[in-house]
Design an enzyme around this catalytic site. Structure first.
Site, PDB file in Angstrom:
ATOM      1  N   GLU A 302      33.168  37.719  35.969  1.00  0.00           N
ATOM      2  CA  GLU A 302      32.323  38.695  36.866  1.00  0.00           C
ATOM      3  C   GLU A 302      30.987  38.231  36.973  1.00  0.00           C
ATOM      4  O   GLU A 302      30.232  38.156  36.107  1.00  0.00           O
ATOM      5  CB  GLU A 302      32.605  40.075  36.319  1.00  0.00           C
ATOM      6  CG  GLU A 302      31.911  41.192  37.079  1.00  0.00           C
ATOM      7  CD  GLU A 302      31.691  42.339  36.386  1.00  0.00           C
ATOM      8  OE1 GLU A 302      31.540  43.584  37.108  1.00  0.00           O
ATOM      9  OE2 GLU A 302      31.903  42.404  34.936  1.00  0.00           O
ATOM     10  N   LYS A 358      34.981  45.236  44.403  1.00  0.00           N
ATOM     11  CA  LYS A 358      35.281  46.085  43.254  1.00  0.00           C
ATOM     12  C   LYS A 358      35.340  47.847  43.761  1.00  0.00           C
ATOM     13  O   LYS A 358      34.497  48.103  44.532  1.00  0.00           O
ATOM     14  CB  LYS A 358      34.242  46.192  41.952  1.00  0.00           C
ATOM     15  CG  LYS A 358      34.373  46.776  40.787  1.00  0.00           C
ATOM     16  CD  LYS A 358      33.498  46.513  40.053  1.00  0.00           C
ATOM     17  CE  LYS A 358      33.499  47.156  38.418  1.00  0.00           C
ATOM     18  NZ  LYS A 358      32.345  46.721  37.634  1.00  0.00           N
ATOM     19  N   CYS A 408      36.552  44.192  35.557  1.00  0.00           N
ATOM     20  CA  CYS A 408      35.763  44.791  34.558  1.00  0.00           C
ATOM     21  C   CYS A 408      36.201  46.161  34.390  1.00  0.00           C
ATOM     22  O   CYS A 408      37.373  46.506  33.588  1.00  0.00           O
ATOM     23  CB  CYS A 408      34.245  44.662  34.835  1.00  0.00           C
ATOM     24  SG  CYS A 408      33.395  44.941  33.183  1.00  0.00           S
TER      25      CYS A 408
END
Length: 543
Positions: A302, A358, A408
């Site tokens: 990430e 995301k 994440c």
């Protein structure tokens, strides 16, 4: 000093707490016993919180989780609403202070313990509110099941509010391995959590039942409630599929590493970029030298690099040297000035292609809710611009494979990986940047979530972390390859591709909705019946 015990009729008039928490409405009335001292119950609540903490990764002590809830059930036995809430608060606060200690590692040097203490306290309040309802449902038949459903209402609530919630530390995430884990394939993390808590409260009920020396049928009922969730998980274990259904793919993970400086990593973007490019170059050289086989796909962590305007010559060269498509974790700044926390599908000779943004941004880090108020607490407000929220499921077609993506923090939420699998993903990739949080337990807690997700969706999961732990997780939750923390390294491994859809994916969010509905119904039923008993008790005393 001990807590006073009111007469039986008075207890019934105010609260249904004269039946042991975790007991059964069909069990004999308990003998009157002298109440335990408050200090003993407080110590028991705190000790149960410690036991729950110890059940989470990196320790493989999954079996401690039901014992923690057995301790909580015995602690709140016979308590009224506010007493149960108080002990629940102590239980929740102890657990969260230990489980979230990595927040102190992250912010403590510059901002003291207040963010860590505040978050732990807020989460403990959720637990306290759920525990306040336990006395009301403890008189219902098969009480441990209803108590577990009521307790898990707080997980549903805190996973959604405020600021899109904080689902870290859900009970299901304590079970990346063990007897309860296969239940994830039926109902995901919510069902796993229900089984664990039911088993624990059932153990409390069984202990209480045995103390009362009841008839054999009552003992068998209490034993069944405690053992059935455990046995169901064991029975389901052979049904968890692991074999490749559409071949395999060779996947490489690049772990560039980062300095262990906590919040000071804010000023280390160029270091992260340089480290990732350097480790990628070393992997390319190892491939050219024949030291490792050429993979089908490479994964970067990430936000490993910043991408502005869509193209980046250095990333182009790195991917060309690797010679295979690469999933590039990046801070992606588009022409509109907006920034995504994104995974970009980068192909040699072609450049960037599909981009997944995301969907679950981290509050106070990737966006700032209530910015004027947040400035009192968050160190990020002054130099944090809100990122753009992703709106599409994380899937990309690369290396002849439909790959699912979650980034994440999204590992803690149920829907990102589920939506990817529903969109046809045969493999799940989870890039993450845990370098902010020191060498504590945060990265292991997140890996445990990835392992639960693997079983939930019947897919291999590839975790690519900036500074570790990166890992390859098989569809049964087994970790077959992993790196250490704070080392620059890479690994190459074959992973199975699977297409079978688990029952958890077919049911989707309905599993949790049904459990929440049952918990609310149990709480309402318990309160209504308790009030009626109270009214009846009051009438009896006036005759």
């Amino acid at each position: 000093m001990t807590e006073s015990v009111p007469p039986s009729s008075a207890v019934r008039a105010q609260d249904p707490s004269d039946v042991p928490a975790g007991g059964d409405a069909a069990a004999p009335a308990p003998r009157r016993r002298r109440a335990l001292p408050v200090a003993v119950r407080l110590a028991a609540a705190a000790a149960s919180g410690v036991v729950l903490f110890l059940s989470f990764a990196p320790r493989p002590l999954w079996w401690l989780a039901p014992l923690a809830f057995a301790g909580l059930g015995l602690t709140v036995r016979g308590r009224r609403t506010w007493g149960s809430a108080g002990y629940g608060f102590v239980f929740g606060l102890t657990f969260n202070l230990l489980h979230l200690l990595w927040i102190e590692d992250f912010l403590g040097v510059d901002f003291g313990p207040w963010p860590w203490l505040a978050l732990s306290g807020v989460l403990a309040l959720y637990v306290a509110l759920a525990c306040a309802l336990l006395p009301w449902v403890s008189r219902l038949p098969v009480a441990p099941v209803w108590m577990a459903l009521v307790f898990l209402l707080q997980e549903f609530a805190r996973s959604r509010w405020p600021a899109n919630g904080f689902p870290w530390g859900r009970i299901g995430f304590s079970q990346p391995e063990g007897a309860f884990t296969p239940l994830a394939s039926l109902g995901g993390a919510p069902l796993v959590g229900l089984a664990v808590v039911t088993c624990g409260f059932g153990m409390a009920g069984l202990i209480t039942c045995l103390r009362l020396r009841p008839a054999l049928p009552a003992v068998l009922r209490a034993s069944a409630v405690a053992l059935v969730p455990l046995l169901l998980g064991l029975v389901l274990r052979p049904t968890v599929g692991t074999e490749a259904e559409n071949g395999t793919r060779s996947v490489a993970i690049v772990q560039g590493n980062a300095p262990n400086v906590g919040i000071q990593l804010l000023g280390q973007r160029e270091t992260l970029r340089a480290n990732t490019l350097s480790e990628s170059a070393r992997l390319a050289q190892r491939i050219d030298d024949g030291e490792v086989p050429r993979p089908d796909l490479v994964v970067w962590p990430e936000t490993a690099v910043d991408i502005t305007g869509g193209h980046d010559p250095e990333v182009d060269r790195a991917v060309a040297d690797l010679g295979v498509p690469t999933l590039v974790g990046s801070l992606y700044r588009g022409a509109n000035g907006k920034t995504d926390n994104a995974v970009v599908t980068w192909r040699p000779g072609e450049g960037p292609g599909d981009r997944y943004a995301k969907q679950e941004l981290v509050p106070f880090a990737e966006y700032v809710p209530m910015r004027p108020i947040a400035s009192w607490f968050s160190p990020f407000v002054g130099n944090t611009r809100d990122m753009r929220w992703g709106t599409e499921a994380g899937v990309t077609d690369v290396a002849g494979t439909r790959v699912g993506l979650a980034i994440c923090y999204e590992a803690a939420y149920d829907y990102p990986s589920r939506d990817a699998v529903d969109a046809g993903a045969q493999l799940i990739v989870l890039p993450t940047n845990n370098a902010w949080f020191g060498d504590g337990e945060m990265t292991y807690q997140q890996l445990a979530m990835a392992r639960v997700r693997a079983v939930e969706h019947g897919r291999a999961v590839v975790v690519a972390a900036t500074s570790g732990v990166s890992a390859v997780v098989q569809p049964d939750g087994t970790v077959t390859r992993h790196t250490d923390m704070y080392e620059a390294t890479s690994l190459v491994a074959d992973v199975p591709l699977r297409t079978t859809t688990t029952l958890a994916d077919r049911l989707g969010a309905w599993t949790e909705y049904v459990l929440v509905g049952a918990g609310v119904a149990a709480a309402i039923t318990g309160i209504v019946l308790g009030r009626r008993r109270g009214a009846a008790g009051g009438a009896d005393r006036t005759r």
